[in-house]
Motif scaffolding. Structure first.
Motif, PDB file in Angstrom:
ATOM      1  N   GLY A 174      39.894  30.308  56.003  1.00  0.00           N
ATOM      2  CA  GLY A 174      38.987  30.064  54.798  1.00  0.00           C
ATOM      3  C   GLY A 174      39.813  29.680  53.544  1.00  0.00           C
ATOM      4  N   MET A 175      41.005  30.265  53.340  1.00  0.00           N
ATOM      5  CA  MET A 175      41.951  29.945  52.067  1.00  0.00           C
ATOM      6  C   MET A 175      42.605  28.687  52.217  1.00  0.00           C
ATOM      7  SD  MET A 175      41.006  32.455  49.924  1.00  0.00           S
ATOM      8  CE  MET A 175      42.413  32.007  48.699  1.00  0.00           C
ATOM      9  N   SER A 176      42.572  28.328  53.545  1.00  0.00           N
ATOM     10  CA  SER A 176      43.490  27.103  53.638  1.00  0.00           C
ATOM     11  C   SER A 176      42.625  25.775  53.681  1.00  0.00           C
ATOM     12  CB  SER A 176      44.112  27.129  55.018  1.00  0.00           C
ATOM     13  OG  SER A 176      44.892  28.228  55.216  1.00  0.00           O
ATOM     14  N   ILE A 177      41.017  26.017  53.576  1.00  0.00           N
ATOM     15  CA  ILE A 177      40.440  24.803  53.836  1.00  0.00           C
ATOM     16  C   ILE A 177      40.295  23.889  52.557  1.00  0.00           C
ATOM     17  CG2 ILE A 177      37.699  24.167  53.562  1.00  0.00           C
ATOM     18  CD1 ILE A 177      37.231  26.543  55.508  1.00  0.00           C
ATOM     19  N   PRO A 178      40.825  24.285  51.293  1.00  0.00           N
ATOM     20  CA  PRO A 178      40.891  23.420  50.262  1.00  0.00           C
ATOM     21  C   PRO A 178      42.115  22.209  50.439  1.00  0.00           C
ATOM     22  CG  PRO A 178      40.491  25.419  49.374  1.00  0.00           C
ATOM     23  CD  PRO A 178      40.811  25.790  51.051  1.00  0.00           C
ATOM     24  N   SER A 179      42.987  22.705  51.261  1.00  0.00           N
ATOM     25  CA  SER A 179      44.299  21.722  51.389  1.00  0.00           C
ATOM     26  C   SER A 179      43.575  20.583  52.281  1.00  0.00           C
ATOM     27  CB  SER A 179      45.099  22.458  52.197  1.00  0.00           C
ATOM     28  OG  SER A 179      46.242  21.430  52.569  1.00  0.00           O
ATOM     29  N   ALA A 209      45.410  25.699  42.662  1.00  0.00           N
ATOM     30  CA  ALA A 209      46.666  26.364  42.401  1.00  0.00           C
ATOM     31  C   ALA A 209      46.917  27.569  42.165  1.00  0.00           C
ATOM     32  CB  ALA A 209      47.358  25.418  41.388  1.00  0.00           C
ATOM     33  N   VAL A 210      45.877  28.141  40.960  1.00  0.00           N
ATOM     34  CA  VAL A 210      45.737  29.620  40.510  1.00  0.00           C
ATOM     35  C   VAL A 210      45.306  30.575  41.581  1.00  0.00           C
ATOM     36  CG1 VAL A 210      44.702  30.933  38.840  1.00  0.00           C
ATOM     37  CG2 VAL A 210      45.550  28.645  37.940  1.00  0.00           C
ATOM     38  N   THR A 211      44.185  29.865  42.400  1.00  0.00           N
ATOM     39  CA  THR A 211      43.428  30.713  43.238  1.00  0.00           C
ATOM     40  C   THR A 211      44.883  31.021  44.481  1.00  0.00           C
ATOM     41  OG1 THR A 211      41.578  29.894  43.028  1.00  0.00           O
ATOM     42  CG2 THR A 211      41.816  30.926  45.325  1.00  0.00           C
ATOM     43  N   ARG A 212      45.324  29.979  44.968  1.00  0.00           N
ATOM     44  CA  ARG A 212      46.618  30.271  45.826  1.00  0.00           C
ATOM     45  C   ARG A 212      47.618  31.303  45.264  1.00  0.00           C
ATOM     46  NH1 ARG A 212      47.425  23.996  47.646  1.00  0.00           N
ATOM     47  NH2 ARG A 212      45.666  23.947  49.316  1.00  0.00           N
ATOM     48  N   LEU A 213      47.794  31.116  43.988  1.00  0.00           N
ATOM     49  CA  LEU A 213      48.898  32.049  43.445  1.00  0.00           C
ATOM     50  C   LEU A 213      48.408  33.592  43.369  1.00  0.00           C
ATOM     51  CD1 LEU A 213      51.582  32.666  41.808  1.00  0.00           C
ATOM     52  CD2 LEU A 213      50.256  32.072  39.851  1.00  0.00           C
TER      53      LEU A 213
END
Length: 352
Positions: A174-179, A209-213
């Motif tokens: 789910g966290m990889s979907i934005p890419s 970027a901030v969410t990934r960090l």
């Protein structure tokens, strides 16, 4: 050095922000004017990073395949082998997609189509999130085993471990979907490029970027630090911390992840305000940061080998034995603590 000379396969480089909002695809007519000539093989940094990428691919692909074979087929299935098998699968999948990056870096052009432009970079973030989520799970598992040994002995099962790993992978996906959402193929100076298109929303680049960090670095490490701080305080005066050196493999894995991924996140944040920094510094920093992040995928099997036994005994046993011992040692350490704590609790109950 143009905007696409550094490794856009890995990076969250926002081309539009460096071109006053112009779309990459509008330059498709320039193909007849500009003739693309790759310059990577003429640049020392680019050649060095290519060599490093090839080494990471070879070592990571073979090393993680070996770990998968040992932990998945040669060792008895335990909670600990489930953790390490999942980590190895994450790193193996990432290394399997490295050739796309190697080819793109050498040719300075994307030749694999729109689907792979969206899918291949997403694997990097799937690896990042799945790895750090698994490290958090292992830390919490150690925390529960030390503070609540009786409960852990009764409920710490292979089935629960498998379900936990499955949920961690779902969250990582789910966290990889934005890419995949923001990745797109365009044309720039006569070359086909795979880039990040953040023009749909004015703040989408910063939000991603901030969410990934936060979700992939800062918050997980705060949880890990808290868990290990409490564990150290609990075991500080026990015999285990003096003799058994518990959890050293896990500590090495966490340290390796932190060291490898920190430069990448630092330069990604700096790139958000690219106008304030030198372009060449950002480009070089993002290249090096991405290579360091990729290096984490081959470091884990190495750590299994060199953290499993004392140095003098490493040369007396096979590589397979070292890896198996490294993964099994943490399980033995936890089991010894659970058994000892359970026995102490039983003895105490007879005196009440």
């Amino acid at each position: 050095m143009n905007s696409f000379e550094y490794d856009d396969y890995f990076l969250d480089y926002n081309y539009e922000e460096h071109n006053n909002g112009s779309n990459v695809t509008t330059e498709i007519n320039d193909a007849a004017v500009f003739q693309h000539k790759p310059t990577c093989l003429k640049e020392g940094l680019c050649v060095s990073l290519l060599v490093v990428s090839v080494l990471i691919f070879l070592l990571g692909f073979c090393g993680n395949a070996l770990v998968i074979w040992i932990s998945g087929f040669k060792m008895k299935r335990t909670v600990n082998t489930t953790w390490y098998l999942s980590l190895a699968i994450s790193d193996f999948v990432f290394c399997a997609f490295l050739p796309f990056n190697i080819v793109q870096t050498a040719m300075e052009e994307w030749i694999f189509g729109r689907f792979m432009c969206k899918f291949a970079p997403s694997v990097m973030f799937l690896n990042m999130f799945s790895s750090i989520f698994l490290l958090v799970i292992i830390s919490v598992d150690r925390f529960v085993s030390v503070l609540f040994p009786v409960w852990a002995q009764n409920h710490r099962t292979n089935k629960m471990a498998s379900i936990t790993v499955f949920l961690a992978w779902l969250l990582a996906i789910g966290m990889s979907i934005p890419s995949a959402i923001f990745r797109d193929v365009g044309s720039h100076l006569g070359t086909t490029v795979c880039h990040n298109n953040y023009t749909l929303h004015p703040h989408s680049h910063k939000i991603v970027a901030v969410t990934r960090l936060l979700a992939g670095f800062i918050v997980p490490f705060l949880i890990i630090i808290i868990c290990y701080s409490i564990i150290i305080l609990r075991l500080r005066n026990t015999r285990m911390t003096k003799n058994a050196k518990p959890f050293r493999v896990m500590t090495a894995l966490v340290a390796a992840f932190f060291i490898c991924w920190l430069p990448y996140h630092v330069f990604i944040l700096l790139e958000l305000n690219n106008a304030e920094y030198d372009h060449h510094v950002l480009a070089s920093g993002l290249k090096i940061g991405s290579s360091m992040a990729a290096a984490n995928s081959f470091l884990n099997p190495v750590l299994y080998v060199f953290m499993g036994n004392d140095f003098k005994r490493k040369f007396k046993s096979s590589v397979l034995s070292k890896m198996e011992n490294a993964m099994a040692e943490e399980g033995r350490t936890t089991s010894r603590y659970l058994s000892r704590s359970s026995s102490m609790d039983n003895r105490a109950s007879t005196h009440i």
